[in-house]
Enzyme design. Structure first.
Site, short mmCIF file in Angstrom:
data_model
loop_
_atom_site.label_atom_id
_atom_site.label_comp_id
_atom_site.label_asym_id
_atom_site.label_seq_id
_atom_site.Cartn_x
_atom_site.Cartn_y
_atom_site.Cartn_z
N SER A 1 0.93 -1.25 -0.01
CA SER A 1 -0.16 -0.02 0.15
C SER A 1 0.67 1.34 -0.05
CB SER A 1 -1.10 0.10 1.36
OG SER A 1 -1.69 1.16 1.42
N THR B 1 1.97 3.31 3.58
CA THR B 1 2.71 2.81 4.28
C THR B 1 4.11 3.54 4.26
OG1 THR B 1 3.54 0.79 3.44
CG2 THR B 1 1.68 0.52 4.70
N VAL C 1 7.57 2.59 4.10
CA VAL C 1 8.33 1.77 3.49
C VAL C 1 7.90 1.87 1.80
CG1 VAL C 1 9.71 -0.50 3.06
CG2 VAL C 1 9.08 0.44 5.17
N CYS C 2 6.62 1.67 1.70
CA CYS C 2 6.09 1.71 0.32
C CYS C 2 6.14 3.07 -0.36
CB CYS C 2 4.58 1.22 0.30
SG CYS C 2 4.32 -0.24 0.89
N ALA C 3 5.87 3.98 0.44
CA ALA C 3 6.04 5.30 0.05
C ALA C 3 7.61 5.72 -0.17
CB ALA C 3 5.36 6.59 0.85
#
Length: 166
Positions: A54, A57, A59-61
């Site tokens: 997603s 979050t 780490v994803c961003a």
């Protein structure tokens, strides 16, 4: 099936990533404008598939921001950031963070991308979301690099993914 971890706790995915040397499975994902994105749309370009649970979050961003920075240096390469987020959430994030060098694509409609690429998490608190992975394709859609990130909170190995394009 692959085994990965979330906070050290083992979870499973629906399969394994497409192997190096094989043709990548076709896909149909949603763009921010709700039009369809197909693998064939990128034929003739190298493609980096940056896949994650997603955009909302940390780490994803961060992975999207890192690929956005690095994408400016890549010739004839499309960087596709793929998650189960809605196209609206992806567009909001791209606008808020000035993301211009990568394309966010959504697998929210039926999750078929995650199933076809073997990365839908089947257990744990994020069951149904995509695991974190990177798949790099050549101009003909053949897999030249893949990485299933073993701990969901870790970032992918950007340097190895980018080296595969050299």
């Amino acid at each position: 099936m692959a085994t990965i971890t979330i906070g050290g706790n083992e979870i499973s995915t629906s399969g394994t990533l497409p192997e190096v040397g094989t043709k990548a499975p076709d896909f149909k994902l949603k763009r921010a404008d709700l039009s369809d994105a197909l693998l064939n749309d990128y034929k003739g370009k190298r493609v980096i598939l940056n896949i994650f649970p997603s955009i909302d979050t940390d780490v994803c961003a961060t992975s999207v921001k890192n690929f956005n920075k690095r994408a400016t240096e890549l010739k004839n390469t499309a960087v596709l950031c793929i998650s189960r987020d809605t196209p609206f959430a992806q567009k909001r994030f791209a606008n808020d963070e000035d993301i211009e060098n990568v394309e966010n694509l959504s697998d929210v409609i039926n999750g078929s991308f995650g199933k076809d690429y073997g990365l839908t998490m089947t257990s744990g608190p994020l069951a149904g979301f995509h695991s974190r992975a990177v798949v790099v394709l050549d101009e003909e859609g053949k897999v030249i690099y893949n990485e299933q990130v073993s701990e969901i909170a870790d970032e992918p190995n950007y340097l190895e993914a980018l080296k595969s394009l050299l």
